[in-house]
Design a protein around this motif. Structure first.
Motif, mmCIF file in Angstrom:
data_model
loop_
_atom_site.group_PDB
_atom_site.id
_atom_site.type_symbol
_atom_site.label_atom_id
_atom_site.label_comp_id
_atom_site.label_asym_id
_atom_site.label_seq_id
_atom_site.Cartn_x
_atom_site.Cartn_y
_atom_site.Cartn_z
ATOM 1 N N LEU A 246 0.839 -1.205 0.000
ATOM 2 C CA LEU A 246 0.000 0.000 0.000
ATOM 3 C C LEU A 246 0.873 1.254 0.000
ATOM 4 O O LEU A 246 0.598 2.222 -0.710
ATOM 5 N N LEU A 247 1.957 1.220 0.794
ATOM 6 C CA LEU A 247 2.789 2.408 0.885
ATOM 7 C C LEU A 247 3.600 2.627 -0.387
ATOM 8 O O LEU A 247 3.911 3.766 -0.732
ATOM 9 N N VAL A 250 1.434 4.809 -2.423
ATOM 10 C CA VAL A 250 1.456 6.209 -2.001
ATOM 11 C C VAL A 250 2.784 6.851 -2.397
ATOM 12 O O VAL A 250 2.831 7.973 -2.907
ATOM 13 N N LEU A 251 3.866 6.110 -2.188
ATOM 14 C CA LEU A 251 5.196 6.611 -2.526
ATOM 15 C C LEU A 251 5.303 6.912 -4.011
ATOM 16 O O LEU A 251 5.852 7.930 -4.424
ATOM 17 N N PHE A 290 10.264 6.716 3.822
ATOM 18 C CA PHE A 290 8.846 7.084 3.874
ATOM 19 C C PHE A 290 8.671 8.503 4.402
ATOM 20 O O PHE A 290 7.922 9.302 3.845
ATOM 21 N N VAL A 291 9.389 8.803 5.508
ATOM 22 C CA VAL A 291 9.220 10.129 6.123
ATOM 23 C C VAL A 291 9.685 11.218 5.158
ATOM 24 O O VAL A 291 9.007 12.231 4.941
ATOM 25 N N ALA A 293 9.932 11.027 1.915
ATOM 26 C CA ALA A 293 9.083 11.071 0.717
ATOM 27 C C ALA A 293 7.816 11.876 0.973
ATOM 28 O O ALA A 293 7.334 12.591 0.093
ATOM 29 N N VAL A 294 7.253 11.761 2.179
ATOM 30 C CA VAL A 294 6.006 12.462 2.473
ATOM 31 C C VAL A 294 6.201 13.967 2.314
ATOM 32 O O VAL A 294 5.342 14.667 1.770
ATOM 33 N N TYR A 295 7.368 14.460 2.777
ATOM 34 C CA TYR A 295 7.591 15.898 2.697
ATOM 35 C C TYR A 295 8.177 16.321 1.347
ATOM 36 O O TYR A 295 7.833 17.373 0.821
ATOM 37 N N PRO A 298 5.297 15.446 -2.378
ATOM 38 C CA PRO A 298 3.914 15.498 -1.888
ATOM 39 C C PRO A 298 2.940 14.718 -2.770
ATOM 40 O O PRO A 298 1.889 14.303 -2.298
ATOM 41 N N ILE B 91 -0.206 17.777 6.767
ATOM 42 C CA ILE B 91 -0.573 16.767 5.766
ATOM 43 C C ILE B 91 -2.025 16.376 5.961
ATOM 44 O O ILE B 91 -2.421 15.978 7.046
ATOM 45 N N LEU B 95 -3.723 8.729 3.360
ATOM 46 C CA LEU B 95 -2.726 7.738 2.969
ATOM 47 C C LEU B 95 -1.317 8.263 3.202
ATOM 48 O O LEU B 95 -0.424 7.520 3.591
ATOM 49 N N ARG B 96 -1.114 9.578 2.988
ATOM 50 C CA ARG B 96 0.226 10.119 3.224
ATOM 51 C C ARG B 96 0.500 10.216 4.720
ATOM 52 O O ARG B 96 1.640 10.050 5.163
ATOM 53 N N LEU B 99 1.625 6.814 5.526
ATOM 54 C CA LEU B 99 3.010 6.622 5.080
ATOM 55 C C LEU B 99 3.982 7.256 6.079
ATOM 56 O O LEU B 99 4.972 6.644 6.479
ATOM 57 N N LEU B 100 3.653 8.485 6.501
ATOM 58 C CA LEU B 100 4.523 9.208 7.435
ATOM 59 C C LEU B 100 4.602 8.498 8.788
ATOM 60 O O LEU B 100 5.696 8.231 9.303
ATOM 61 N N GLY B 103 6.388 5.261 8.632
ATOM 62 C CA GLY B 103 7.826 5.524 8.552
ATOM 63 C C GLY B 103 8.410 5.784 9.930
ATOM 64 O O GLY B 103 9.434 5.216 10.301
ATOM 65 N N VAL B 104 7.723 6.616 10.713
ATOM 66 C CA VAL B 104 8.169 6.906 12.078
ATOM 67 C C VAL B 104 8.203 5.618 12.903
ATOM 68 O O VAL B 104 9.146 5.361 13.651
#
Lengths: 315, 296
Positions: A246-247, A250-251, A290-291, A293-295, A298, B91, B95-96, B99-100, B103-104
């Motif tokens: 799933l991620l 999103v990625l 992941f962290v 990529a989120v920032y 976007p 955010i 879904l993001r 993801l975040l 990740g943490v």
């Protein structure tokens, strides 16, 4: 979506993929084979999550049905890979039809959790069922053949070509469906489910059709997985695999199909290959990826090309 | 009485597990209800609480030391919750956020493994609560009964604060309509920060209290996260009563169900969840204030 894939670029990528075994040694070839099988699973997740707006943690169930069916056919019936593919896809689609009939009545976070339940129940079924090897996994799958009575595929490059063929077939199905009237209806469900009935579309039927197609694609990915590994274990169906699939969507950029494929490749390379240089820290690297990529991305890797109407919350 | 007699210990264990799950899950539920954030690092918070117990509470710790450790765990949780709130506030796509926060969670798991090793650790119960008492003629650990009492007290406080105070009214209003709360001059960011802080503090506190029962080990974070997710989805997102009912149900399924139907144990939890969600998609006791849901 229309301009997301230039035919020339697609052609060039396919030619490079087909030619890879002529240049690479068996180890990198087996890595790319794994990326293609996992990537096809991720594409099936994107068909639901990105295209239809139904976030799924359960495609691993249909992947598992495909993988185990191919393995069982290989052990008990025939080593012919085409038969294994057909049986795996058929059973995965059937299982998706039966479970989907209930699952697609939900949406949003509830859909996420119900699909998670389906995935976990399948995982535990595989773990407890002695006929498919139980927790030891299904071993002793003979090397596959493509033509009846042909030579078994033992060399990494030949196995790769078979997996690539399954991958291209699954990807083609996903792309054709995504551009068909069904695909437009699926996007309609994502953007404004409430308005579709006004246009004469039955959203339940659209969602169920999307679920079955995604299940079949995931099943094909499962048979490819078995063709490469010649071994399936319940560990292949773990929750963590669903989460990473799933991620990857999103990625990569949900809804584009090719973006999630790149996401899958990045995830596999980071987790399995880069981790070799920092022994034991694969998950840490994945977490940082992941962290960041989120920032930094976007809209995912496929990003800027996808324009999405912000979802409107019902009052 | 024969049936109850035979299964008394399972039922009591179910209540103890329910108490711990309630403490951990109620924060997850409130954070989702108010902020619309599905915090996948919630299990990591509770594992951090458990490891704080490993580090601070030794074999023959007094009750005072244990309580201090619990307060410290809650403070650490509140700080981490505020940090997570700040990270996720920019955010707005579910879904993001997933993801975040996942990740943490992955980063936290590896850092904790580095600090505390891969072997399972145990947190000792405080010496004063280490014994057992007779419950209907059977010995039962005092500590587990105390955990139930603590959860009942915290649950009552939460309920009174949310339902009977002005601060609670503002939180409920934020669940219902964040824009309207802003419009009457309340900075919803502050409300959200507070809810995330309290929710995370309850998760670390719950993790530490769970230490003597569940221990502390790598992988416990995702186990706890999955159980807490099942609790809040079955109970109804964003509702304290829902989290309580969900926790009671999951607690009994995990203990009584497993002892009655050992062969089917692994299917029970997710089978029960699928059944509840197909019959009541919004959970058994959804928050009366929450919007219609269905987003992800």
């Amino acid at each position: 979506m229309r301009r997301a894939l230039a035919p020339g670029l697609v052609g060039a990528v396919v030619v490079v993929l087909v030619a890879l075994p002529l240049f690479l040694t068996p180890y990198p070839i087996s890595l790319v084979t794994r990326i293609l099988a996992f990537g096809l699973l991720v594409v099936s997740v994107d068909l639901l999550t990105g295209v239809t707006g139904l976030p799924s943690l359960g495609q691993i169930a249909y992947f598992g049905v495909g993988a185990y069916t191919a393995g069982m056919v290989g052990v008990h019936v025939t080593d012919n890979l085409v038969v294994q593919l057909a049986a795996g896809v058929a059973l995965a689609a059937l299982f998706a039809l039966v479970t989907g009939a209930f699952v697609v009545r939900t949406s949003g976070i509830v859909f996420l959790m119900v699909t998670l339940a389906v995935g976990e129940l399948t995982h535990r079924l595989a773990d407890g069922l002695d006929a498919v090897g139980g927790s030891n996994g299904l071993a002793g799958i003979p090397p596959g053949t493509v033509l009846p009575g042909g030579e078994p595929l033992l060399i990494a490059g030949f196995v790769y070509w078979w997996v690539l063929a399954v991958f291209l077939l699954g990807m083609a199905v996903a792309l054709v469906v995504s551009r068909s009237p069904l695909g437009r209806a699926m996007r309609g469900v994502r953007e404004a489910e409430g308005r579709l009935p006004a246009l004469g579309q039955r959203t339940y039927a659209v969602k169920l059709a999307a679920f079955v197609v995604a299940g079949a694609v995931a099943g094909a990915a499962g048979t490819a997985w078995t063709a490469q590994n010649r071994f399936v274990s319940p560990g292949d169906l773990a929750f963590s695999v669903s989460a990473i699939a799933l991620l990857s969507v999103v990625l990569g950029g949900a809804g584009t199909l090719w973006g999630p494929l790149l996401g899958a490749a990045v995830v596999i390379v980071v987790r399995d290959e880069l981790a070799a240089y920092v022994a034991g820290y694969g998950e840490l690297l994945l977490g940082i990826l992941f962290v960041v990529a989120v920032y930094a991305l976007p809209r995912g890797i496929a990003g800027s090309r996808l324009r999405r109407v912000p979802s409107v919350r019902p009052a | 009485m024969g049936w109850l007699d035979a299964n008394l210990i399972s039922v009591l264990n179910g209540f103890a597990l329910a108490a711990l799950l309630f403490l951990i899950a109620v924060g997850l539920s409130l954070v989702f209800g108010t902020m619309d954030v599905l915090n996948l690092a919630h299990g990591s918070l509770s594992l951090i609480g458990a490891y704080l117990g490993v580090a601070l509470v030794d074999e023959d710790a007094s009750l005072g030391v244990f309580v201090l450790a619990a307060l410290l765990a809650a403070a650490v949780g509140a700080a981490l919750g505020a940090a997570l709130a700040a990270m996720t506030s920019a955010i707005n796509d579910h879904l993001r956020q997933a993801l975040l926060t996942l990740g943490v969670a992955l980063i936290a798991a590896d850092v904790l493994r580095e600090l505390f090793g891969s072997d399972p650790e145990r947190v000792s119960a405080p010496a004063a609560l280490a014994g057992s008492v007779d419950v209907l003629g059977r010995p039962y650990p005092v500590y587990r009964l105390s955990v139930v009492a603590v959860a009942v007290v915290i649950g009552l406080v939460l309920y009174v604060v949310l339902e009977r105070t002005q601060a609670g009214a503002i939180v409920r209003a934020t669940v219902a309509d964040r824009g309207m709360v802003e419009a009457i001059g309340i900075r919803s960011q502050v409300v959200l920060l507070g809810v995330f802080g309290v929710g995370a503090a309850l998760a670390t506190l719950g993790g530490l209290l769970a230490g003597p029962v569940l221990g502390a080990r790598p992988g416990l974070d995702s186990t706890v996260l999955l159980l807490a997710l099942v609790v809040v989805v079955v109970g109804g997102l964003g509702s304290v009563r829902g989290a309580l009912l969900g926790a009671l149900l999951v607690g009994q399924v995990q203990t009584l169900g497993v002892s009655l139907l050992p062969g089917q144990a692994s299917y029970l939890l997710f089978g029960a969840m699928a059944l509840v969600l197909l019959l009541r998609p919004r959970g058994l006791l959804p928050s009366p204030y929450a919007h219609a849901g269905g987003h992800a």
